[in-house]
Design a protein around this motif. Structure first.
Motif, PDB file in Angstrom:
ATOM      1  N   SER A 217       0.830  -1.212   0.000  1.00  0.00           N
ATOM      2  CA  SER A 217       0.000   0.000   0.000  1.00  0.00           C
ATOM      3  C   SER A 217       0.860   1.256   0.000  1.00  0.00           C
ATOM      4  CB  SER A 217      -0.928  -0.002   1.214  1.00  0.00           C
ATOM      5  OG  SER A 217      -1.836  -1.076   1.146  1.00  0.00           O
ATOM      6  N   GLU A 218       1.881   1.272   0.859  1.00  0.00           N
ATOM      7  CA  GLU A 218       2.758   2.438   0.948  1.00  0.00           C
ATOM      8  C   GLU A 218       3.528   2.649  -0.356  1.00  0.00           C
ATOM      9  OE1 GLU A 218       5.148   1.502   4.322  1.00  0.00           O
ATOM     10  OE2 GLU A 218       3.685   2.263   5.791  1.00  0.00           O
ATOM     11  N   THR A 219       3.992   1.558  -0.962  1.00  0.00           N
ATOM     12  CA  THR A 219       4.782   1.646  -2.192  1.00  0.00           C
ATOM     13  C   THR A 219       3.940   2.141  -3.361  1.00  0.00           C
ATOM     14  OG1 THR A 219       6.200  -0.172  -1.450  1.00  0.00           O
ATOM     15  CG2 THR A 219       6.230   0.351  -3.799  1.00  0.00           C
ATOM     16  N   VAL A 220       2.769   1.554  -3.536  1.00  0.00           N
ATOM     17  CA  VAL A 220       1.890   1.941  -4.642  1.00  0.00           C
ATOM     18  C   VAL A 220       1.449   3.389  -4.489  1.00  0.00           C
ATOM     19  CG1 VAL A 220      -0.362   1.525  -5.717  1.00  0.00           C
ATOM     20  CG2 VAL A 220       1.112  -0.410  -5.107  1.00  0.00           C
ATOM     21  N   LYS A 221       1.124   3.789  -3.272  1.00  0.00           N
ATOM     22  CA  LYS A 221       0.700   5.173  -3.030  1.00  0.00           C
ATOM     23  C   LYS A 221       1.849   6.149  -3.316  1.00  0.00           C
ATOM     24  CE  LYS A 221      -2.297   8.262  -1.585  1.00  0.00           C
ATOM     25  NZ  LYS A 221      -2.726   8.361  -0.193  1.00  0.00           N
TER      26      LYS A 221
ATOM     27  N   PRO B 247      -3.678   0.849  -3.594  1.00  0.00           N
ATOM     28  CA  PRO B 247      -3.936  -0.395  -4.332  1.00  0.00           C
ATOM     29  C   PRO B 247      -5.428  -0.638  -4.555  1.00  0.00           C
ATOM     30  CG  PRO B 247      -2.242  -0.756  -2.688  1.00  0.00           C
ATOM     31  CD  PRO B 247      -2.784   0.618  -2.436  1.00  0.00           C
ATOM     32  N   ASN B 248      -6.252  -0.340  -3.537  1.00  0.00           N
ATOM     33  CA  ASN B 248      -7.700  -0.540  -3.691  1.00  0.00           C
ATOM     34  C   ASN B 248      -8.265   0.330  -4.807  1.00  0.00           C
ATOM     35  OD1 ASN B 248      -8.607  -2.551  -1.848  1.00  0.00           O
ATOM     36  ND2 ASN B 248      -8.181  -1.162  -0.155  1.00  0.00           N
ATOM     37  N   GLU B 249      -7.767   1.563  -4.931  1.00  0.00           N
ATOM     38  CA  GLU B 249      -8.237   2.446  -6.000  1.00  0.00           C
ATOM     39  C   GLU B 249      -7.870   1.877  -7.370  1.00  0.00           C
ATOM     40  OE1 GLU B 249      -8.294   6.956  -4.196  1.00  0.00           O
ATOM     41  OE2 GLU B 249      -6.337   6.050  -4.559  1.00  0.00           O
ATOM     42  N   TRP B 250      -6.657   1.323  -7.490  1.00  0.00           N
ATOM     43  CA  TRP B 250      -6.248   0.717  -8.759  1.00  0.00           C
ATOM     44  C   TRP B 250      -7.101  -0.504  -9.072  1.00  0.00           C
ATOM     45  CZ3 TRP B 250      -3.710   2.754 -12.524  1.00  0.00           C
ATOM     46  CH2 TRP B 250      -2.760   3.753 -12.285  1.00  0.00           C
ATOM     47  N   ILE B 251      -7.331  -1.339  -8.083  1.00  0.00           N
ATOM     48  CA  ILE B 251      -8.139  -2.552  -8.295  1.00  0.00           C
ATOM     49  C   ILE B 251      -9.558  -2.175  -8.708  1.00  0.00           C
ATOM     50  CG2 ILE B 251      -9.149  -4.570  -7.162  1.00  0.00           C
ATOM     51  CD1 ILE B 251      -6.574  -4.588  -5.364  1.00  0.00           C
ATOM     52  N   ASP B 252     -10.170  -1.241  -7.968  1.00  0.00           N
ATOM     53  CA  ASP B 252     -11.525  -0.798  -8.305  1.00  0.00           C
ATOM     54  C   ASP B 252     -11.571  -0.200  -9.705  1.00  0.00           C
ATOM     55  OD1 ASP B 252     -12.568  -1.614  -5.875  1.00  0.00           O
ATOM     56  OD2 ASP B 252     -12.309   0.343  -4.917  1.00  0.00           O
ATOM     57  N   ASN B 253     -10.520   0.533 -10.069  1.00  0.00           N
ATOM     58  CA  ASN B 253     -10.460   1.157 -11.393  1.00  0.00           C
ATOM     59  C   ASN B 253     -10.478   0.105 -12.495  1.00  0.00           C
ATOM     60  OD1 ASN B 253      -9.896   3.479 -13.241  1.00  0.00           O
ATOM     61  ND2 ASN B 253      -8.008   2.354 -13.568  1.00  0.00           N
ATOM     62  N   TYR B 254      -9.646  -0.925 -12.345  1.00  0.00           N
ATOM     63  CA  TYR B 254      -9.585  -1.958 -13.369  1.00  0.00           C
ATOM     64  C   TYR B 254     -10.853  -2.802 -13.407  1.00  0.00           C
ATOM     65  CZ  TYR B 254      -4.847  -1.199 -15.024  1.00  0.00           C
ATOM     66  OH  TYR B 254      -3.744  -0.652 -15.627  1.00  0.00           O
ATOM     67  N   VAL B 255     -11.445  -3.054 -12.252  1.00  0.00           N
ATOM     68  CA  VAL B 255     -12.688  -3.833 -12.209  1.00  0.00           C
ATOM     69  C   VAL B 255     -13.818  -3.074 -12.911  1.00  0.00           C
ATOM     70  CG1 VAL B 255     -14.488  -4.774 -10.699  1.00  0.00           C
ATOM     71  CG2 VAL B 255     -12.083  -5.128 -10.137  1.00  0.00           C
TER      72      VAL B 255
END
Length: 291
Positions: free
Chosen positions: A224-228, A235-243
């Motif tokens: 989470s820290e790395t992706v942000k 990470p949740n925002e990226w996952i939701d975006n792709y879904v």
């Protein structure tokens, strides 16, 4: 002064500037000076490609300053905040705005292109050779001609094919730029790139951050820290975006029922998918399909 960040979408962009467009998927502007870069901060809800042929452009993306000179291409990915835009009086160039669902539709099943465009998130300005600039020009005007040809039954398919070819050529520029740079990718960049590729491949079946962290051999907190840190998004925002992008593509390009889409995307039921989609898109799946 703290300025409010204004969301920018295709409907607003089409009102600001005149250009050829196809629905809310693609907008072409042959005068870069007319591209929608207001002074106030704006979050782009689409991908912007610009090519400067004369003059220069200054702008800031997520607080990082950039200057674009003649012969350079600009790639601004979706959800980035753009502000402090200034252009010289003699600015000339070309501009394309591509919706994220259409981008995903074009490059579907071509993971190499997506990975290269991820690299451009942290390197948005690249120099084109004279030949590469001419190729971009030819694509731009060929696509614009197809957009204008509303009588062609295969108009959308032709545009999608031309866009895919253009993305391949543009990705080759990104690839060459990445090969030439002396900077080694940091560990954070590598984790982010691996995470995005995994999300693209697995988002239909897996939406837990902990699962992705486990596959990468790191803790969920570190992921989470790395992706942000790298992308300014969780990470949740990226996952939701792709879904949601996958659901949008299926609603727009297939005749599958919403129930079948929910089953394919591993949602417990159609109602659950509907609530999830409305929370992230602002309308129900059936409304999105009708619109």
């Amino acid at each position: 002064m703290n300025q409010k960040i204004i969301e920018t979408d295709f409907e607003k962009a089409k009102k600001w500037v005149s250009g050829e467009y196809i629905e809310d998927d693609l907008l072409l502007i042959d005068q870069l000076a007319n591209a929608p870069f207001p002074a106030e901060p704006r979050r782009m809800n689409f991908i912007l490609l610009g090519f400067c042929t004369r003059g220069q452009v200054e702008y800031r993306v997520d607080t990082v300053e950039h200057v674009v000179h003649p012969g350079e291409v600009i790639i601004v990915s979706e959800r980035h905040v753009v502000d402090h835009y200034k252009s010289s009086p003699d600015l000339q160039g070309l501009c394309m705005m591509v919706s994220v669902p259409f981008f995903k539709e074009v490059i579907r099943d071509v993971s190499d292109l997506s990975a290269l465009f991820i690299f451009s998130r942290n390197h948005p300005v690249m120099k084109l050779t004279e030949r590469e600039g001419e190729v971009f020009h030819r694509y731009f005007y060929a696509i614009r001609e197809r957009i204008a040809d509303t009588t062609n039954h295969f108009r959308r398919e032709l545009i999608r094919t031309l866009m895919l070819a253009m993305f391949y050529d543009l990705s080759n520029v990104i690839y060459s730029f990445r090969q030439q740079t002396d900077q080694r990718k940091s560990r954070a960049d590598e984790i982010f790139a691996q995470f995005i590729k995994m999300v693209e491949a697995n988002c239909k079946e897996e939406r837990r951050v902990a699962w992705y962290a486990e596959q990468l051999g790191i803790t969920p907190k570190y992921l989470s820290e790395t992706v942000k840190h790298v992308s300014k998004r969780t990470p949740n925002e990226w996952i939701d975006n792709y879904v949601t992008l996958e659901i949008r593509v299926q609603l727009k390009t297939s005749t599958k029922s919403i129930k079948d889409i929910a089953k394919e995307m591993k949602f417990p039921n159609q109602s659950f998918l509907g609530k999830y989609f409305k929370e992230h898109v602002g309308m129900s799946p059936s409304e999105y399909r009708r619109n």
